[in-house]
Design an enzyme around this catalytic site. Structure first.
Site, short mmCIF file in Angstrom:
data_model
loop_
_atom_site.label_atom_id
_atom_site.label_comp_id
_atom_site.label_asym_id
_atom_site.label_seq_id
_atom_site.Cartn_x
_atom_site.Cartn_y
_atom_site.Cartn_z
N GLU A 161 109.92 -76.50 -23.22
CA GLU A 161 109.23 -77.77 -23.04
C GLU A 161 107.73 -77.76 -23.28
OE1 GLU A 161 110.56 -79.28 -19.20
OE2 GLU A 161 112.48 -78.53 -19.96
N PRO A 180 109.04 -67.22 -20.40
CA PRO A 180 110.04 -67.95 -19.63
C PRO A 180 110.59 -69.13 -20.42
CG PRO A 180 107.87 -68.46 -18.83
CD PRO A 180 107.70 -67.37 -19.85
N LEU A 181 111.84 -69.46 -20.16
CA LEU A 181 112.54 -70.49 -20.93
C LEU A 181 111.87 -71.85 -20.82
CD1 LEU A 181 114.74 -69.57 -22.62
CD2 LEU A 181 116.40 -70.37 -20.96
N CYS A 182 111.27 -72.16 -19.66
CA CYS A 182 110.69 -73.49 -19.51
C CYS A 182 109.50 -73.68 -20.44
CB CYS A 182 110.28 -73.76 -18.06
SG CYS A 182 108.98 -72.67 -17.47
N THR A 183 108.69 -72.63 -20.62
CA THR A 183 107.56 -72.73 -21.55
C THR A 183 108.07 -72.88 -22.97
OG1 THR A 183 106.19 -71.31 -20.17
CG2 THR A 183 105.50 -71.58 -22.43
#
Lengths: 293, 364
Positions: free
Chosen positions: A59, A53-56
Site C-alpha cells: 500500500e 513488510p507486506l503493508c509497505t
C-alpha cells in the site's frame, strides 16, 4: 574424534578455512575444530536479513525496491499462479521490471531500472574482483601454510576493508562459552511461565542462534516436531500451551533438546528453562521487530 | 605496495559515515511551507502515523522556538524535554514515524556548516593559489565563496534524504521539496562560479557533465588526495610517528609489518648501491648496515635488524603465488579506485606480512 579421556585426537582434526567478500570488504579465517572458535561461535554477529513488510509493499511504497518487490512477490503469482518465476530468464525479468516501473510511475517514485530489478529479485550483492583476489590469496596462503606446516597459521580472523585507503585487522576470535556446536554446556533460557511453547521456539529463531525450523523434545515426550507431517500435526496443539504446563512447575529438572536443520550431523542444543515472572508473557504471535517498516 | 598520486580528485568517496543534510534546525522556505501545511491535531489517525519524521521534527522545533525565544534545545535537559514532547504527541503505540523522530532527534541541532575535515581541507586547498587549478577545484572554490559570502556559511543543500516511515504521497512531496531547494542552491553557486571563472571556457568545463551538480550533491564525500612523492620518501622519510606507534603497541615484535617496511627499503638501497639484490650470507651484514642507516632511534627495530636482514637474504628471489596474489589484488584495487575516481585511494604504502596475516599502512 575424541579418545578415551574425552580429549580431541589432533590427528583427526580437519582444519577449515573460510573467506567471504562484499564490495571492498572481506574476511578470512581459520577454524581448527575443537581448538579454535567455530563458525557457530560467531553466528550472532551476523545482522538479521533485511525484509520489507507486506503493508509497505502493498500500500505505501516509497522506494523503487518496494515497487520491485511488489511486482515480484505479489503480481507474479497472481498472473502466473502455476509458474514459479525464473530469475535466469530475461523474459521473466523483463516482465517484473515493466510491472515495477508501471507501479513506480503511478506512485511518482523514480529509480526503477532493469539493473536494480535484477539486484532486488536475485539478491545480488555487487562484487569487486580485486577484493576476491585478495581474500582468495589470504585463504590460499593459509592453506599452504597448514598443508606444509612451514609457518604459523592465522590466529584466527582476518578482516579487510578496502574502501577508504586500505585497512586490515587481525585478531583471535575467542570461543563462545555456550556455543551449541563446539562446547557442550547446557544453555539456560529465562522465560515467563505462561509464555507459550510457540513463543519459546520463536525466541530460539530470533535470538543469537538464528535457528530456522526448530523441533523440541523433552526427556520422555516429543513437544513439537517439524517433520514428518503427521507428527507435526499431532504435536501442533502443544504450541499454544503455556510452558509451565509443558515442563511442569520445576523447570530445572527437565533438560529440553532442540534440533534444527542448521545443526550439522546429529548436533543438538540442550536447554533448560528458568521461570522468571518479570519477563514478558509472550504468545509467539507478536509483530516482528526486525521487519523494516 | 606503494601508491604515488598527486592531486587526485574524488567526488564520491562513498564514505561509511556520511551524514544526511536535512537542515531541520534552520529550515529553508520549501520545508517550512510543507511543515506549515500539516495540522497535527486535525489529521486522520492513519495520516498521523505516516507523516515523515523530518516534517514532525520541523514542526516540533518551530513550536519549541516560539516558547524559547528562538533558541534550539541546547542543554542535555532541554534535549530530553524535547524528546518527551515528541513522544507525548503520539496517539497510539504503533506510530513508528514518531519513534524515528526521537531516534533522529539530533538532526534538529546538527549544524549544516560543519563539514568533514577532509572536505574543508579540499575547499581551502582549492582556493589556494599554490595548487594547480582544475574545473573540480574551481567548483569547490565557488561553493566555498558562495557559502561564506551569500549563504551564512552554509554549503549548498545536498538534496538527498533517507528512507523513512511515511505515506507515499507525503514522502514524495518531501523529496520534491529537497530536490527543488538543492537545484536552487546549485544554480546560485553557478552564478558565483560565473563571476570567479576567468573565461567562458573555464566556466563551461565546470558546468559540463553536471560536474558542479554532482559536487554539490556529494559535497560531504569530496576528497583531494596527494601522497608524498617516492623521491621524497627515499631521501627524507619522516619515520617518527611510526616509531612512536611501534613502541606503544603491545606487539612491537620483529614481525610487525612496519619493521618489514624498513627491511624492504633497506633492500632497495642495497640494490641501488650494488645493482643486485642481497642473496647470500655475506650480504646480510651489509644489509643490516642499510637498515641502521634508515632509522636511528628505535630500540625494538634495532634489535630486529640482524634477524630481518637474514630473512630478507634467505627469501630473496622467492615469490609465493598466494602472497603475490594478495599484493596484486591490492594494487589492482587501488588502480580501479584511481581510474574510476571513486572511493579514497591508499596513502601511501601497504605492507603485508603473510606469516601472521597482518598488515599496516605506512605514511612516511
Amino acid at each position: 574424534e575424541v579418545d578415551d579421556d574425552g580429549a580431541v585426537d589432533p590427528e583427526t582434526v580437519i582444519p577449515m578455512i573460510d573467506g567471504g567478500t562484499e564490495g571492498f570488504k572481506g574476511q578470512a579465517r581459520v577454524i581448527i575444530p575443537r581448538f579454535t572458535s567455530c563458525f557457530e561461535c560467531s553466528l550472532d554477529t551476523f545482522p538479521p536479513q533485511r525484509t520489507y513488510p507486506l503493508c509497505t509493499i502493498a500500500e505505501k511504497p516509497r522506494l523503487p525496491e518496494h515497487c520491485i518487490s511488489y511486482a515480484h512477490v505479489i503480481e507474479w503469482p497472481k498472473h502466473f499462479p502455476d509458474k514459479p518465476m525464473d530469475t535466469d530468464s530475461t523474459d521473466d525479468m523483463r516482465w517484473v521490471y515493466e510491472r515495477a516501473k508501471a507501479r513506480a510511475d503511478a506512485f511518482g517514485i523514480s529509480g526503477v531500472t532493469y539493473m536494480k530489478t535484477s539486484g532486488v529479485v536475485k539478491n545480488i550483492i555487487p562484487a569487486i574482483a580485486s577484493t576476491n583476489a585478495i581474500i582468495a590469496g589470504v585463504c590460499v596462503n593459509e592453506a599452504f601454510k597448514l598443508a606444509t606446516l612451514c609457518s604459523q597459521t592465522l590466529d584466527t580472523y582476518f578482516m579487510y576493508m578496502g574502501a577508504d585507503g586500505v585497512y586490515t585487522h587481525t585478531f583471535r576470535y575467542d570461543k563462545k562459552d555456550d556455543c551449541p556446536v563446539c562446547s557442550s554446556t547446557v544453555r539456560t533460557v529465562a522465560v515467563h511461565p505462561r509464555s507459550t511453547l510457540k513463543a519459546l521456539l520463536r525466541l530460539l529463531k530470533e535470538g543469537d542462534l538464528r535457528l530456522k525450523a526448530p523441533s523440541i523434545t523433552k526427556s520422555d515426550q516429543t513437544l513439537y516436531m517439524q517433520k514428518p507431517e503427521a507428527l507435526e500435526r499431532a504435536t501442533r496443539p502443544n504450541l499454544d500451551k503455556p510452558l509451565v504446563e509443558v515442563v511442569g512447575e520445576t523447570p530445572d529438572d527437565e533438560t529440553l533438546t532442540v534440533t534444527d536443520p542448521i545443526f550439522p550431523g546429529d548436533v543438538a542444543l540442550s536447554i533448560k528453562l528458568a521461570f522468571d515472572d518479570s519477563k514478558p508473557e509472550l504468545t509467539g504471535d507478536e509483530p516482528d521487530p526486525n521487519e523494516d517498516r | 605496495m606503494r601508491l604515488q598520486i598527486e592531486d587526485h580528485e574524488v567526488i564520491e568517496s562513498k564514505s561509511e559515515f556520511s551524514v544526511w543534510d536535512l537542515r531541520i534546525g534552520e529550515p529553508f522556505e520549501g520545508l517550512c511551507e510543507l511543515a506549515d501545511s500539516v495540522d497535527l491535531s486535525h489529521v486522520s489517525d492513519v495520516d498521523h502515523a505516516h507523516i515523515p519524521y523530518v516534517v514532525l521534527l520541523t514542526l516540533f522545533t518551530k513550536q519549541w522556538r516560539r516558547v524559547h525565544q528562538g533558541h534550539l534545545p541546547a542543554t542535555a535537559q532541554e534535549k530530553a524535554t524535547f524528546r518527551r514532547i515528541i513522544l507525548s504527541a503520539k496517539r497510539c503505540d504503533g506510530e513508528f514515524n514518531f519513534d524515528e523522530a526521537v531516534e533522529q532527534v539530533f538532526q534538529t541541532w546538527a549544524d549544516p556548516r560543519q563539514l568533514p575535515p577532509e572536505v574543508t581541507q579540499a575547499i581551502d586547498a582549492a582556493a589556494s593559489s599554490r595548487v594547480k587549478s582544475s574545473p573540480f577545484k574551481l567548483c569547490l572554490q565557488a561553493i566555498g565563496a558562495w557559502s561564506r559570502e551569500d549563504n551564512d556559511g552554509k554549503p549548498p543543500l545536498s538534496g538527498t534524504i533517507p528512507d523513512m516511515h511515511a505515506s507515499t504521497d507525503r514522502f514524495v512531496a518531501l523529496q520534491r521539496v529537497y530536490d527543488n531547494q538543492a537545484e536552487a542552491d546549485c544554480n546560485a553557486v553557478q552564478g558565483k562560479l560565473r563571476s570567479i571563472a576567468t573565461s567562458q571556457l573555464e566556466f563551461d568545463k565546470c558546468v559540463s557533465g553536471e560536474l558542479l551538480t554532482r559536487i554539490c550533491k556529494h559535497l560531504r564525500e569530496v576528497r583531494i588526495v596527494t601522497t608524498k612523492s617516492l623521491a621524497e620518501e627515499m631521501i627524507r622519510p619522516y619515520l617518527e610517528d611510526e616509531f612512536i606507534l611501534l613502541e606503544s603497541e603491545a606487539c612491537h615484535s620483529p614481525q610487525n609489518p612496519f619493521t618489514w617496511y624498513i627491511a624492504v627499503r633497506a633492500a632497495d638501497r642495497f640494490f641501488i648501491k650494488r645493482r643486485r639484490w642481497p642473496h647470500c650470507a655475506a650480504d646480510a651484514s651489509n644489509l643490516s648496515t642499510e637498515v641502521c642507516g634508515i632509522h636511528s632511534a628505535c630500540e625494538p627495530v634495532r634489535s630486529a635488524n640482524e634477524s630481518q636482514a637474514g630473512e630478507i637474504v634467505r627469501f630473496c628471489h622467492s615469490e609465493l603465488h598466494s602472497v603475490a596474489s594478495i599484493i596484486g589484488g591490492v594494487a589492482s584495487q587501488e588502480a580501479v579506485k584511481v581510474l574510476t575516481k571513486q572511493c579514497t585511494p591508499l596513502n601511501h604504502t601497504f605492507v603485508f606480512d603473510g606469516i601472521s596475516a597482518t598488515s599496516s599502512v605506512v605514511s612516511v
